[in-house]
Design a protein around this motif. Structure first.
Motif, PDB file in Angstrom:
ATOM      1  N   VAL A   1       0.849  -1.190   0.000  1.00 37.25           N
ATOM      2  CA  VAL A   1       0.000   0.000   0.000  1.00 37.25           C
ATOM      3  C   VAL A   1       0.887   1.242   0.000  1.00 37.25           C
ATOM      4  CG1 VAL A   1      -1.859  -1.159   1.266  1.00 37.25           C
ATOM      5  CG2 VAL A   1      -0.115   0.132   2.525  1.00 37.25           C
ATOM      6  N   THR A   2       0.259   2.381  -0.310  1.00 38.05           N
ATOM      7  CA  THR A   2       0.923   3.668  -0.156  1.00 38.05           C
ATOM      8  C   THR A   2       0.423   4.289   1.132  1.00 38.05           C
ATOM      9  OG1 THR A   2       1.096   3.996  -2.551  1.00 38.05           O
ATOM     10  CG2 THR A   2       1.282   5.952  -1.158  1.00 38.05           C
ATOM     11  N   LEU A   3       1.314   4.528   2.065  1.00 37.07           N
ATOM     12  CA  LEU A   3       0.914   5.077   3.353  1.00 37.07           C
ATOM     13  C   LEU A   3       0.415   6.511   3.187  1.00 37.07           C
ATOM     14  CD1 LEU A   3       3.895   3.790   5.540  1.00 37.07           C
ATOM     15  CD2 LEU A   3       1.616   2.775   5.301  1.00 37.07           C
ATOM     16  N   SER A   4      -0.407   6.949   4.132  1.00 34.18           N
ATOM     17  CA  SER A   4      -0.898   8.324   4.083  1.00 34.18           C
ATOM     18  C   SER A   4       0.254   9.289   4.327  1.00 34.18           C
ATOM     19  CB  SER A   4      -1.988   8.529   5.135  1.00 34.18           C
ATOM     20  OG  SER A   4      -1.438   8.435   6.445  1.00 34.18           O
ATOM     21  N   ASP A   5       0.119  10.502   3.787  1.00 36.36           N
ATOM     22  CA  ASP A   5       1.180  11.494   3.934  1.00 36.36           C
ATOM     23  C   ASP A   5       1.427  11.829   5.406  1.00 36.36           C
ATOM     24  OD1 ASP A   5       1.604  11.651   1.224  1.00 36.36           O
ATOM     25  OD2 ASP A   5       0.246  13.341   0.933  1.00 36.36           O
ATOM     26  N   GLU A   6       0.370  11.860   6.214  1.00 35.20           N
ATOM     27  CA  GLU A   6       0.543  12.176   7.628  1.00 35.20           C
ATOM     28  C   GLU A   6       1.335  11.093   8.348  1.00 35.20           C
ATOM     29  OE1 GLU A   6      -2.872  14.613   9.654  1.00 35.20           O
ATOM     30  OE2 GLU A   6      -3.761  13.121   8.321  1.00 35.20           O
ATOM     31  N   LEU A   7       1.058   9.836   8.020  1.00 38.23           N
ATOM     32  CA  LEU A   7       1.812   8.761   8.659  1.00 38.23           C
ATOM     33  C   LEU A   7       3.282   8.816   8.254  1.00 38.23           C
ATOM     34  CD1 LEU A   7       1.214   6.444  10.622  1.00 38.23           C
ATOM     35  CD2 LEU A   7       1.071   4.910   8.664  1.00 38.23           C
ATOM     36  N   LYS A   8       3.535   9.190   7.006  1.00 37.21           N
ATOM     37  CA  LYS A   8       4.920   9.344   6.559  1.00 37.21           C
ATOM     38  C   LYS A   8       5.611  10.466   7.324  1.00 37.21           C
ATOM     39  CE  LYS A   8       4.109   7.768   1.805  1.00 37.21           C
ATOM     40  NZ  LYS A   8       4.154   8.149   0.371  1.00 37.21           N
ATOM     41  N   VAL A   9       4.886  11.565   7.553  1.00 40.73           N
ATOM     42  CA  VAL A   9       5.455  12.669   8.322  1.00 40.73           C
ATOM     43  C   VAL A   9       5.861  12.200   9.706  1.00 40.73           C
ATOM     44  CG1 VAL A   9       4.853  14.811   9.539  1.00 40.73           C
ATOM     45  CG2 VAL A   9       4.369  14.582   7.104  1.00 40.73           C
ATOM     46  N   LEU A  10       5.002  11.410  10.327  1.00 38.17           N
ATOM     47  CA  LEU A  10       5.294  10.905  11.671  1.00 38.17           C
ATOM     48  C   LEU A  10       6.623  10.148  11.691  1.00 38.17           C
ATOM     49  CD1 LEU A  10       2.691   9.116  13.951  1.00 38.17           C
ATOM     50  CD2 LEU A  10       5.043   8.318  13.784  1.00 38.17           C
ATOM     51  N   TYR A  11       6.804   9.254  10.717  1.00 37.62           N
ATOM     52  CA  TYR A  11       8.022   8.438  10.716  1.00 37.62           C
ATOM     53  C   TYR A  11       9.243   9.209  10.193  1.00 37.62           C
ATOM     54  CZ  TYR A  11       5.362   4.420  12.196  1.00 37.62           C
ATOM     55  OH  TYR A  11       4.585   3.565  12.935  1.00 37.62           O
ATOM     56  N   ARG A  12       9.020  10.300   9.465  1.00 31.57           N
ATOM     57  CA  ARG A  12      10.154  11.146   9.081  1.00 31.57           C
ATOM     58  C   ARG A  12      10.699  11.897  10.291  1.00 31.57           C
ATOM     59  NH1 ARG A  12       6.811  12.879   4.164  1.00 31.57           N
ATOM     60  NH2 ARG A  12       7.522  11.478   2.500  1.00 31.57           N
ATOM     61  N   VAL A  13       9.833  12.091  11.293  1.00 32.09           N
ATOM     62  CA  VAL A  13      10.267  12.767  12.522  1.00 32.09           C
ATOM     63  C   VAL A  13      10.935  11.781  13.471  1.00 32.09           C
ATOM     64  CG1 VAL A  13       9.489  14.000  14.590  1.00 32.09           C
ATOM     65  CG2 VAL A  13       8.532  14.570  12.349  1.00 32.09           C
ATOM     66  N   THR A  14      10.381  10.581  13.597  1.00 29.75           N
ATOM     67  CA  THR A  14      10.940   9.590  14.527  1.00 29.75           C
ATOM     68  C   THR A  14      10.855   8.191  13.945  1.00 29.75           C
ATOM     69  OG1 THR A  14      10.723   8.585  16.724  1.00 29.75           O
ATOM     70  CG2 THR A  14       8.719   9.487  15.747  1.00 29.75           C
ATOM     71  N   ARG A  15      11.941   7.436  14.054  1.00 30.81           N
ATOM     72  CA  ARG A  15      11.987   6.076  13.508  1.00 30.81           C
ATOM     73  C   ARG A  15      11.214   5.088  14.381  1.00 30.81           C
ATOM     74  NH1 ARG A  15      16.218   3.340  13.576  1.00 30.81           N
ATOM     75  NH2 ARG A  15      15.961   2.285  11.588  1.00 30.81           N
ATOM     76  N   VAL A  16      11.103   5.377  15.674  1.00 40.28           N
ATOM     77  CA  VAL A  16      10.432   4.496  16.635  1.00 40.28           C
ATOM     78  C   VAL A  16      11.090   3.115  16.636  1.00 40.28           C
ATOM     79  CG1 VAL A  16       8.235   3.675  17.517  1.00 40.28           C
ATOM     80  CG2 VAL A  16       8.278   5.689  16.067  1.00 40.28           C
ATOM     81  N   ASP A  17      12.273   3.035  17.181  1.00 38.87           N
ATOM     82  CA  ASP A  17      13.007   1.769  17.245  1.00 38.87           C
ATOM     83  C   ASP A  17      13.223   1.401  18.710  1.00 38.87           C
ATOM     84  OD1 ASP A  17      14.755  -0.354  17.147  1.00 38.87           O
ATOM     85  OD2 ASP A  17      15.891   0.439  15.447  1.00 38.87           O
ATOM     86  N   TYR A  18      12.371   0.522  19.235  1.00 39.33           N
ATOM     87  CA  TYR A  18      12.444   0.150  20.652  1.00 39.33           C
ATOM     88  C   TYR A  18      13.721  -0.623  20.974  1.00 39.33           C
ATOM     89  CZ  TYR A  18       7.724   1.751  21.680  1.00 39.33           C
ATOM     90  OH  TYR A  18       6.613   2.544  21.879  1.00 39.33           O
ATOM     91  N   GLU A  19      14.229  -1.356  20.014  1.00 36.67           N
ATOM     92  CA  GLU A  19      15.437  -2.139  20.263  1.00 36.67           C
ATOM     93  C   GLU A  19      16.667  -1.242  20.322  1.00 36.67           C
ATOM     94  OE1 GLU A  19      15.684  -5.185  17.353  1.00 36.67           O
ATOM     95  OE2 GLU A  19      13.835  -6.185  17.979  1.00 36.67           O
ATOM     96  N   ASP A  20      16.698  -0.204  19.499  1.00 34.95           N
ATOM     97  CA  ASP A  20      17.868   0.666  19.431  1.00 34.95           C
ATOM     98  C   ASP A  20      17.828   1.763  20.496  1.00 34.95           C
ATOM     99  OD1 ASP A  20      20.310   1.590  18.093  1.00 34.95           O
ATOM    100  OD2 ASP A  20      19.092   3.325  17.544  1.00 34.95           O
TER     101      ASP A  20
END
Length: 282
Positions: free
Chosen positions: A137-156
């Motif tokens: 799928v193509t993610l929504s632009d807002e969801l992309k913005v969220l991940y451009r701000v933070t990778r959200v990597d619990y392991e790292d």
């Protein structure tokens, strides 16, 4: 006498009080299961004669036999491997005119998240593209913005990922853990699912489906899971957020979705202020 039984309990199609001989038969079956190391529930049928003689038939756990709530005998016989009820096979209808909600504001969302997460490290475009390719799928632009701000990597970096969840309003999943909430994922058994019907009203915000390849799970609050809706109903918005639970079977995840991640993040801030005011009361 018939029913389902395990070492720890039983469900019997038995009217009235159980006779002493029937109770002895049940306890004997439980002891036999314990001796044999059988931990799963089995279906059984027993004929108990007045003299105490018992004729017993057992059906062992099998992929082709599902237990059914309110059906103490065999349950549901699955004649085709991995078969699903019709609602769980239904695909989302196309909504060509679906657009983001008026509240969707990419600049506001990015500015808000960067203010809350000044030291966050965002995902690279290649990582976002890889997640889209994996999900199909193509993610929504807002969801992309969220991940451009933070990778959200619990392991790292667990602490950073935890702060990201607080900033957004739920415990976030990393890009590698985004998943489609499709019909098979929400199927729990034929006993209830086969009796369900789904439909979508002309003004429904969310399509009446058991699951959709366009419901992308991205976080939770410890109870409900949250998904970005890429296949909204006729009255919904592309990229709206719907809470859902895997235990709700074919029910529509939410009749009142949050219009956009921008609204979702703003609601989080308002809730935080309210909680702070309440905690400061004498």
């Amino acid at each position: 006498m018939a029913g389902r039984i395990s070492q720890y309990g039983w469900s019997l199609a038995h009217r009235g009080s159980m006779s002493p001989s029937a109770r002895i038969a049940v306890e004997d079956i439980q002891r036999a299961l314990a001796r044999g190391g059988v931990k799963k529930e089995v279906a059984f049928r027993a004929e108990v004669q007045p003299a105490g003689k018992v004729t017993l038939g057992l059906v062992w756990p099998s992929p082709v036999v599902e237990p059914a709530v309110g059906c103490p005998d065999l349950g549901v016989l699955i004649l085709v491997d991995e078969a699903l009820p019709e609602p769980w096979l239904r695909s989302p209808a196309a909504v060509p005119g679906a657009i983001p909600a008026p509240s969707a504001d990419l600049r506001l969302l990015e500015r808000t998240l960067r203010e809350r997460l000044p030291d966050a490290v965002g995902a690279a475009e290649e990582e976002i593209a890889a997640a889209e390719a994996r999900l199909g799928v193509t993610l929504s632009d807002e969801l992309k913005v969220l991940y451009r701000v933070t990778r959200v990597d619990y392991e790292d970096d667990f602490e950073e990922a935890d702060r990201a969840g607080e900033a957004v309003g739920c415990e976030l999943s990393g890009l590698d853990y985004l998943y489609a909430i499709n019909g098979p994922l929400r199927h729990h058994g034929w006993d209830m699912d086969a009796k369900r019907a789904v439909s979508t009203a002309p003004d429904a915000a969310v399509q009446g489906l058991a699951g959709s390849t366009g419901w992308i799970g991205f976080g939770s609050n410890g109870g409900d899971e949250f998904a970005v809706d890429l296949t909204p109903g006729p009255g919904g918005h592309f990229g709206q957020i719907i809470p859902w639970s895997i235990t709700r079977r074919a029910s529509v995840p939410s009749l009142w979705p949050t219009p956009s991640p921008t609204s979702f993040s703003a609601d989080c801030a308002r809730n935080a202020v309210t909680s702070a005011k309440i905690s400061s009361l004498p």
